[in-house]
Design an enzyme around this catalytic site. Structure first.
Site, PDB file in Angstrom:
ATOM      1  N   VAL A 127       6.388  -0.574  -0.973  1.00  0.00           N
ATOM      2  CA  VAL A 127       5.957  -0.925   0.394  1.00  0.00           C
ATOM      3  C   VAL A 127       6.294   0.222   1.343  1.00  0.00           C
ATOM      4  CG1 VAL A 127       6.193  -2.553   2.317  1.00  0.00           C
ATOM      5  CG2 VAL A 127       6.435  -3.373  -0.025  1.00  0.00           C
ATOM      6  N   GLY A 129       5.578   3.349   1.249  1.00  0.00           N
ATOM      7  CA  GLY A 129       5.835   4.678   0.664  1.00  0.00           C
ATOM      8  C   GLY A 129       7.274   5.103   0.853  1.00  0.00           C
ATOM      9  N   GLY A 181      -8.768  13.415   0.196  1.00  0.00           N
ATOM     10  CA  GLY A 181      -7.907  12.877  -0.872  1.00  0.00           C
ATOM     11  C   GLY A 181      -7.094  11.673  -0.442  1.00  0.00           C
ATOM     12  N   LYS A 199       1.413  -5.577  -0.186  1.00  0.00           N
ATOM     13  CA  LYS A 199       2.630  -5.134   0.515  1.00  0.00           C
ATOM     14  C   LYS A 199       3.172  -6.227   1.441  1.00  0.00           C
ATOM     15  CE  LYS A 199       1.163  -0.311   0.250  1.00  0.00           C
ATOM     16  NZ  LYS A 199       0.363   0.723   0.917  1.00  0.00           N
TER      17      LYS A 199
HETATM   18  N1  HSE Z   1      -3.700   3.743  -0.771  1.00  0.00           N
HETATM   19  C1  HSE Z   1      -2.425   3.478  -0.198  1.00  0.00           C
HETATM   20  C2  HSE Z   1      -2.497   3.791   1.308  1.00  0.00           C
HETATM   21  C3  HSE Z   1      -1.391   4.321  -0.869  1.00  0.00           C
HETATM   22  O1  HSE Z   1      -3.505   4.323   1.753  1.00  0.00           O
HETATM   23  O2  HSE Z   1      -1.588   3.454   2.051  1.00  0.00           O
HETATM   24  C4  HSE Z   1       0.011   3.811  -0.774  1.00  0.00           C
HETATM   25  O3  HSE Z   1       0.167   2.527  -1.247  1.00  0.00           O
END
Ligand code: HSE
Length: 399
Positions: A127, A129, A181, A199
């Site tokens: 959750v 990052g 990306g 999350k």
């Molecule tokens: N795809 C997710 C985001 C990555 O954009 O937050 C992290 O969970």
């Protein structure tokens, strides 16, 4: 010295190796002893990689190695991560992971197995990052009654909405996010809100000490939002954000993922681009907010390594996690009333303004907008069906 292994040498897994290499001293100081990367499980070989020699294709060698006490599961997805994690915990090895899908699906079971075997299952990186939100809830805020958590939990959608504020279309903003990306080639998990849903389900579980099943969380993404919406919202003094929210109410836990209009002076409104932010309301503390990189190799890996340190610091034993198998049934969504921001094509302006006679209106060259009084979504839909079949609406957070 404690030996660890990494399962899956992709973006996050290689980041874990990188953090361990770069921060060797800090990791030793935090963990209380040296942490050594002994093995990396992957199907591929990595010729020329500094950790080439540690790569193995055989999980049994890791499972049967008594020196390996902690495993970083950075494979993602449900399978085979689920089986691998269970086997590791049953073999008396702690596991830390960035795998939100697995935690959202099987968290309570894996937490229980870890506790039964005197080891840990930690998932800080699942959750927000690199934002240390789970440890904050379990540590610094443990003496608070947490009644509301709300946040921008997905960087990709926040980037897309930020670009749309500049006037570009959803499709162009998505293409730009893919080029940079930030968004996957199949972006559905992000743009449909499923990533944020997992999350907030994890946060809702930890907030209640039970288990919120992500499948029961009403979830709406950002695909229905137009550049006109961003423009109209701004004319009313609001920003549009995709929010995950979990709130205790007398009716039960209100939990959802949906786009919201939030006042431009709200702290979450200034979170732009790929960043995440999470606001936590405690009964004594009031609101505190946590901001940082919600994705990215090193930020996410930093959270995995922080879990490794936590486990080693605790003698590789059980670090308790407040997620039990007790299911928390979310409060029925149809009971909730919100003010709504409504957009219709300009040709339907007169009908809109005469139906919502007390609402303040705004318009652009192509659309007309109002913000309604609080009402149930079903009531709003009924009214709008008589005005336009191209109407769009977004909830307004007014507190
Ligand atoms: N795809 C997710 C985001 C990555 O954009 O937050 C992290 O969970």
């Amino acid at each position: 010295m404690i030996s660890i292994a990494i399962l899956g040498y992709g973006t996050v897994g290689s980041g874990v190796a990188h953090v361990l290499d770069e921060n060797i001293e800090e990791v030793r100081n935090s963990a209380g002893e040296e942490v050594c990367l002994k093995a990396i499980l992957d199907l591929r070989d990595f010729p020329g990689d500094p950790h080439e020699a540690q790569v193995t294709h055989d999980y049994e060698t890791i499972l049967n190695d008594p020196e390996i006490r902690v495993i970083c599961e950075t494979m993602g997805g449900e399978n085979p991560a689920y089986e691998f994690t269970k086997k590791a915990l049953q073999a008396g090895k702690s596991v830390c992971t960035s795998n939100k899908e697995l935690v959202a699906l099987h968290g309570p079971e894996l937490v229980r197995i870890a506790s039964e075997h005197g080891v840990s299952y930690l998932f800080e990186a699942s959750v927000g990052g690199g934002i240390p939100i789970l440890r904050t809830l379990a540590g610094a805020l443990a003496s608070e009654k947490i009644d509301h958590i709300t946040g921008i939990l997905n960087g990709t959608t926040n980037y897309i909405l930020t670009r749309m504020e500049e006037g570009i279309s959803f499709d162009d903003a998505l293409a730009d996010a893919q080029e940079k990306g930030y968004a996957e080639r199949d972006p559905s998990a992000d743009i449909e809100g499923h990533d944020a849903c997992r999350k907030i389900a994890i946060l809702g579980s930890l907030m209640t000490g039970g288990y919120v099943d992500a499948a029961q969380v009403p979830t709406e993404g950002i695909t229905r939002i137009t550049a006109d919406d961003l423009k109209g919202a701004s004319q009313f003094g609001y920003a549009v954000k995709l929010l995950g929210s979990s709130r205790r109410t007398p009716q039960g836990l209100e939990i959802s993922v949906a786009p919201f209009l939030i006042p431009e002076d709200h702290p979450l409104a200034s979170v732009r681009g790929v960043f995440n932010a999470i606001a936590v309301h405690g009964n004594m503390l009031g609101t505190s907010m946590y901001y940082g990189q919600g994705a990215g190799r090193d930020a996410t890996a930093s959270a995995v390594v922080a879990d490794v340190c936590e486990i080693v610091k605790n003698g590789c034993g059980n670090v308790p996690v407040a997620m039990t198998g007790m299911r928390v049934e979310p409060a029925a969504e149809e009971d909730a009333a919100w003010p709504f921001f409504v957009r219709v094509p300009r040709v339907n302006k007169a009908a809109l303004f005469s139906t919502f006679i007390d609402a303040k209106g705004q318009e652009t060259d192509t659309a007309a907008f109002i913000i309604t009084a609080p009402m149930k979504e079903s009531v709003l839909k009924e009214k709008l069906a008589r005005i336009s079949n191209e109407a769009g609406w977004i909830r307004v957070m007014d507190e």
